[in-house]
Scaffold this active site. Structure first.
Site, PDB file in Angstrom:
ATOM      1  N   LYS A   1       4.577  -3.075  -7.008  1.00  0.00           N
ATOM      2  CA  LYS A   1       6.018  -2.865  -7.102  1.00  0.00           C
ATOM      3  C   LYS A   1       6.781  -3.493  -5.954  1.00  0.00           C
ATOM      4  CE  LYS A   1       9.795  -1.287  -8.841  1.00  0.00           C
ATOM      5  NZ  LYS A   1      10.369  -2.003  -9.994  1.00  0.00           N
TER       6      LYS A   1
ATOM      7  N   GLU B   1      14.790 -14.499 -17.100  1.00  0.00           N
ATOM      8  CA  GLU B   1      14.358 -13.100 -16.902  1.00  0.00           C
ATOM      9  C   GLU B   1      13.526 -12.634 -18.093  1.00  0.00           C
ATOM     10  OE1 GLU B   1      14.020 -11.161 -14.614  1.00  0.00           O
ATOM     11  OE2 GLU B   1      13.833  -9.177 -15.521  1.00  0.00           O
TER      12      GLU B   1
ATOM     13  N   ASN C   1      -0.362  -0.329   6.557  1.00  0.00           N
ATOM     14  CA  ASN C   1       0.253  -1.220   5.576  1.00  0.00           C
ATOM     15  C   ASN C   1       0.852  -2.362   6.374  1.00  0.00           C
ATOM     16  OD1 ASN C   1       1.421  -2.395   3.412  1.00  0.00           O
ATOM     17  ND2 ASN C   1       3.018  -0.865   3.108  1.00  0.00           N
ATOM     18  N   GLY C   2       0.484  -3.591   6.048  1.00  0.00           N
ATOM     19  CA  GLY C   2       1.062  -4.722   6.787  1.00  0.00           C
ATOM     20  C   GLY C   2      -0.020  -5.699   7.196  1.00  0.00           C
TER      21      GLY C   2
ATOM     22  N   HIS D   1      15.310 -33.011 -23.162  1.00  0.00           N
ATOM     23  CA  HIS D   1      14.828 -33.905 -22.090  1.00  0.00           C
ATOM     24  C   HIS D   1      13.350 -33.696 -21.823  1.00  0.00           C
ATOM     25  CE1 HIS D   1      18.919 -35.147 -21.372  1.00  0.00           C
ATOM     26  NE2 HIS D   1      19.285 -33.880 -21.352  1.00  0.00           N
TER      27      HIS D   1
ATOM     28  N   CYS E   1       0.828  -1.200   0.000  1.00  0.00           N
ATOM     29  CA  CYS E   1       0.000   0.000   0.000  1.00  0.00           C
ATOM     30  C   CYS E   1       0.860   1.248   0.000  1.00  0.00           C
ATOM     31  CB  CYS E   1      -0.859  -0.022   1.254  1.00  0.00           C
ATOM     32  SG  CYS E   1      -1.777  -1.560   1.379  1.00  0.00           S
TER      33      CYS E   1
ATOM     34  N   ARG F   1       2.336   1.462  -5.969  1.00  0.00           N
ATOM     35  CA  ARG F   1       2.548   0.505  -4.872  1.00  0.00           C
ATOM     36  C   ARG F   1       1.298  -0.317  -4.610  1.00  0.00           C
ATOM     37  NH1 ARG F   1       6.609   1.240  -1.118  1.00  0.00           N
ATOM     38  NH2 ARG F   1       5.279   0.190   0.376  1.00  0.00           N
TER      39      ARG F   1
ATOM     40  N   TRP G   1      -3.812  -2.183  -2.001  1.00  0.00           N
ATOM     41  CA  TRP G   1      -3.722  -3.316  -2.937  1.00  0.00           C
ATOM     42  C   TRP G   1      -4.274  -4.507  -2.188  1.00  0.00           C
ATOM     43  CZ3 TRP G   1      -1.099  -8.048  -3.321  1.00  0.00           C
ATOM     44  CH2 TRP G   1      -1.069  -8.619  -4.604  1.00  0.00           C
TER      45      TRP G   1
ATOM     46  N   LYS H   1       9.666 -11.269 -17.742  1.00  0.00           N
ATOM     47  CA  LYS H   1       9.240  -9.960 -18.273  1.00  0.00           C
ATOM     48  C   LYS H   1       8.014 -10.123 -19.153  1.00  0.00           C
ATOM     49  CE  LYS H   1      11.622  -6.982 -16.283  1.00  0.00           C
ATOM     50  NZ  LYS H   1      11.491  -7.854 -15.133  1.00  0.00           N
TER      51      LYS H   1
ATOM     52  N   GLU I   1       4.892 -11.077 -16.975  1.00  0.00           N
ATOM     53  CA  GLU I   1       4.352 -10.055 -16.066  1.00  0.00           C
ATOM     54  C   GLU I   1       3.868  -8.823 -16.826  1.00  0.00           C
ATOM     55  OE1 GLU I   1       7.028  -8.300 -13.233  1.00  0.00           O
ATOM     56  OE2 GLU I   1       8.735  -8.455 -14.567  1.00  0.00           O
TER      57      GLU I   1
HETATM   58  C1  AGP Z   1      10.395  -7.667 -11.317  1.00  0.00           C
HETATM   59  O1  AGP Z   1      10.099  -7.378 -12.696  1.00  0.00           O
HETATM   60  C2  AGP Z   1       9.201  -8.183 -10.605  1.00  0.00           C
HETATM   61  N1  AGP Z   1       8.239  -7.130 -10.528  1.00  0.00           N
HETATM   62  C3  AGP Z   1       9.461  -8.860  -9.265  1.00  0.00           C
HETATM   63  O2  AGP Z   1       9.852 -10.170  -9.573  1.00  0.00           O
HETATM   64  C4  AGP Z   1      10.544  -8.250  -8.341  1.00  0.00           C
HETATM   65  O3  AGP Z   1      11.813  -8.413  -8.922  1.00  0.00           O
HETATM   66  C5  AGP Z   1      10.524  -9.020  -7.012  1.00  0.00           C
HETATM   67  O4  AGP Z   1       9.267  -8.820  -6.425  1.00  0.00           O
HETATM   68  C6  AGP Z   1      11.625  -8.583  -6.043  1.00  0.00           C
HETATM   69  O5  AGP Z   1      11.437  -7.237  -5.700  1.00  0.00           O
HETATM   70  P1  AGP Z   1      12.641  -6.479  -4.912  1.00  0.00           P
HETATM   71  O6  AGP Z   1      13.829  -6.480  -5.843  1.00  0.00           O
HETATM   72  O7  AGP Z   1      12.121  -5.104  -4.626  1.00  0.00           O
HETATM   73  O8  AGP Z   1      12.923  -7.255  -3.670  1.00  0.00           O
END
Ligand code: AGP
Length: 636
Positions: free
Chosen positions: A631, A505, A112-113, A528, A13, A38, A86, A509, A512
């Site tokens: 994020k 990676e 938040n939490g 395999h 949040c 966020r 969120w 990308k 997501e």
């Molecule tokens: C990255 O594209 C993603 N949004 C996600 O995997 C992110 O890398 C992961 O949540 C870790 O976040 P941090 O680096 O802030 O710990």
């Protein structure tokens, strides 16, 4: 069970608070806009004006709240709090949105939490005749605060005393911010394992003004002077008396001050359609900034805040790299470089698995935690487990003053600047570069590499910003390819050696951002089983290692390209300039500059970032705020 603050994934949040001479409604809403990434499924604001507390909240994006406020404006006020939510379990509804008020309407709280013992506390409140208006745990804090306020000794700081009383009863992770008609000049906040920063500014009339934010983006338009709050601390901000920080027992503590080196403009889009595009373009500068000041006058490496002695570093006989998501992929790349340079065994683990597998840790273990935000709860909990097991912890982080670096023994900050897009790009590349620096630093301290050997590799690192800029200047073909692949059902990514984490990676990308099924494989694994996935026209992206890589890994990957193409795949090949072996088998060939084997991920990742971003854009998706994501995942 609804609420920002319950459930496994938990809240990411946005929190904002203000007290000063400006109109709090404007300052708080502007702060919420900067924090919207966020968490964005409901929002709310509360202000105190003429001794009366007024609040408004609305499900949906921040724009929905702004519409409500346009029709039913809150009274002008110079103190207020705001929240973007969120949700995890249960729908994002108006009544579950924050702020939550006490039954008598005298106290408003945002949160938040997770308050893990909220059920028992809620039962206690209900037994005292309190009727709840939401399913959230946050509302419990509002009612408890009002009750604690009533019981607090008369005089100044009753709200702060009430907050301490309540916090001592809460279990879990939380940031709480409260404002009250009972103390119309005071904001009070508390934090345990959830992000909160204080901003201190000077208004145009010369009077002091104070800000609270779940990160500095909430207030860098007003001030860059920040104070970090430590674990289990309460901050009282009074318009006239200023800032007082205590622990939960009431003992005064001195908060650490720092200057935020990001300016407001840096957090804007700078002319790009998406924050992500801007951040991809910033990668050369981010890498250069991350290298800045790392090399001493004799070529020796200099790291930030390394609170570990050289002898402690020489005693290290095992390294774990622990992180989540994209940061985990940076850790996978780090393994190749650190093992090669230091000959210390390196294990890489996702943070959410790390402590549950009961890893073998001791005083000679170095745990490297990687986190862009510095607040990822899975990673923070892994860090704490490592500390409990007496291991030494080094953090690689992009957020100065955040929880993870603060709880680590040593810190190496990436200087990527604010990364607003949910999908990490410059955060990732600078994590990889920082991992290289850690590996070289260890090799240097342990005498495995001479300073001139370290300096030679650092010189290679210093050439990376230009190499990345060169890749970025040749992305038109990738943008064209993105339009052709936008309707793909699935795309596979292959790589070997350091190219394998790059394949992972690239797949993440795409998943997501474009919501397309994608999977990364070690190219040698294809035969395999996964090769059965190849059908006529299946797009397969192949990250080809340098022809100079060891044991002809290059030749094996060229064979893998032939294998998939022979079965109908559409091959998209990322290969070094001058590598002619791949040409006969590449339906699309994307060139990257010639780069030392271990450093290649910094250039080969970039086309995959652009490809995913452009496919998402072609599909008309929200590139900066993809569905279901936020994020910073601040609770496990
Ligand atoms: C990255 O594209 C993603 N949004 C996600 O995997 C992110 O890398 C992961 O949540 C870790 O976040 P941090 O680096 O802030 O710990």
């Amino acid at each position: 069970m609804a609420a920002c603050s319950t459930g496994t994934l938990g809240p990411m949040c946005g929190i904002v608070g203000y007290v000063g001479p400006q109109d709090a409604r404007d300052v708080v809403l502007e702060g919420l806009r900067r924090l919207e990434y966020r968490g964005y499924d409901s929002a709310g604001i509360a202000v105190v004006a003429d001794g009366t507390l007024t609040a408004a909240k609305k499900a949906g994006k921040l724009a929905n709240l702004e519409k409500v406020l346009a029709e039913h404006p809150l009274p002008a006020a110079t103190i207020g709090i705001g929240h973007t939510r969120w949700a995890t379990h249960g729908g994002p509804t108006d009544r579950n949105a924050h702020p939550h008020l006490s039954a008598d309407g005298s106290v408003a709280v945002i949160h938040n939490g997770i308050i893990e013992n909220f059920a028992a506390l809620r039962a206690e409140c209900e037994a005292n005749g309190i009727e709840f208006s939401s399913e959230t745990d946050t509302e419990v804090a509002a009612h408890l605060l009002a009750a604690a306020y009533a019981a607090a000794p008369a005089g100044e700081s009753r709200l702060a005393e009430a907050m301490r009383t309540v916090c001592r009863r809460l279990e879990g992770a939380f940031t709480l911010v409260a404002t009250s008609a009972l103390e119309p000049d005071t904001l009070v906040a508390a934090r345990r394992s959830s992000p909160l920063v204080v901003g201190i500014g000077e208004a145009v009339d010369g009077s002091a003004e104070y800000f609270l934010g779940s990160d500095v983006a909430a207030f860098i338009a007003h001030t860059r002077e920040a104070r970090e709050l430590g674990q289990d601390q309460v901050v009282e901000i009074d318009r006239h008396r200023g800032l007082t920080v205590t622990d939960f027992t009431g003992s005064v503590v001195e908060p650490r001050g720092y200057t935020v080196d990001w300016d407001a403009a840096a957090a804007e889009k700078g002319g790009y359609d998406w924050f992500m595009l801007k951040e991809i373009a910033e990668q050369p500068q981010a890498i250069a900034d991350t290298l800045l000041g790392r090399l001493g006058s004799h070529g020796e490496l200099v790291l930030d805040e390394v609170r570990l002695s050289d002898q402690e570093l020489r005693d290290i006989d095992k390294i774990f790299v622990v992180a989540c998501g994209t940061a985990y992929h940076a850790g996978l790349i780090a393994k190749y470089a650190i093992e090669h340079w230091t000959r210390i065994p390196v294990e890489v683990e996702v943070a959410s698995e790390f402590r549950y597998r009961d890893p073998v840790l001791d005083r000679s273990t170095l745990v490297v935690v990687i986190s862009q935000s510095g607040e990822t709860m899975d990673t923070l909990m892994a860090l704490r487990h490592a500390k409990e097991q007496n291991a030494r912890v080094l953090a690689i982080c992009n957020a100065n003053g955040s929880t993870i670096p603060r709880e680590s023994d040593a810190v190496l900050y990436t200087h990527a600047g604010p990364e607003v897009a949910v999908a990490s790009t410059k955060g990732f590349l600078t994590q990889v570069v920082a991992c290289y620096l850690v590996g070289l630093f260890l090799a240097q301290v342990r005498g495995v590499k001479y300073e001139d050997e370290v300096a030679a590799i650092v010189a290679d690192l210093r050439r990376l910003p230009d190499a990345v800029a060169q890749v970025l200047s040749g992305m038109d073909e990738v943008r064209e390819l993105a339009r052709e692949l936008a309707d793909a059902d699935t795309i596979l990514f292959l790589g070997r050696h350091v190219g394998f984490p790059v394949a992972l990676e690239g797949a993440l990308k795409l998943k997501e951002l474009a919501y397309i099924h994608a999977e990364g494989f070690a190219a040698g694994e294809l035969k395999h089983g996964p090769i059965a996935l190849i059908d006529q026209g299946t797009p397969v992206v192949v990250v080809v290692p340098s022809p100079r890589s060891r044991e002809s890994v290059h030749g094996k990957v060229v064979s893998n390209i032939q294998e998939v193409r022979a079965r109908g795949a559409r091959t998209i090949v990322i290969a070094e300039e001058g590598d002619e072996d791949v040409v006969p088998y590449a339906d699309h060939l994307i060139r990257v500059p010639r780069t030392p084997t271990l450093l290649a991920p910094v250039v080969t990742t970039v086309p995959l970032q652009v490809l995913a971003c452009e496919i998402a854009d072609t599909r008309g998706l929200d590139v900066d705020q993809p569905r279901n994501l936020a994020k910073s995942v601040t609770v496990e």
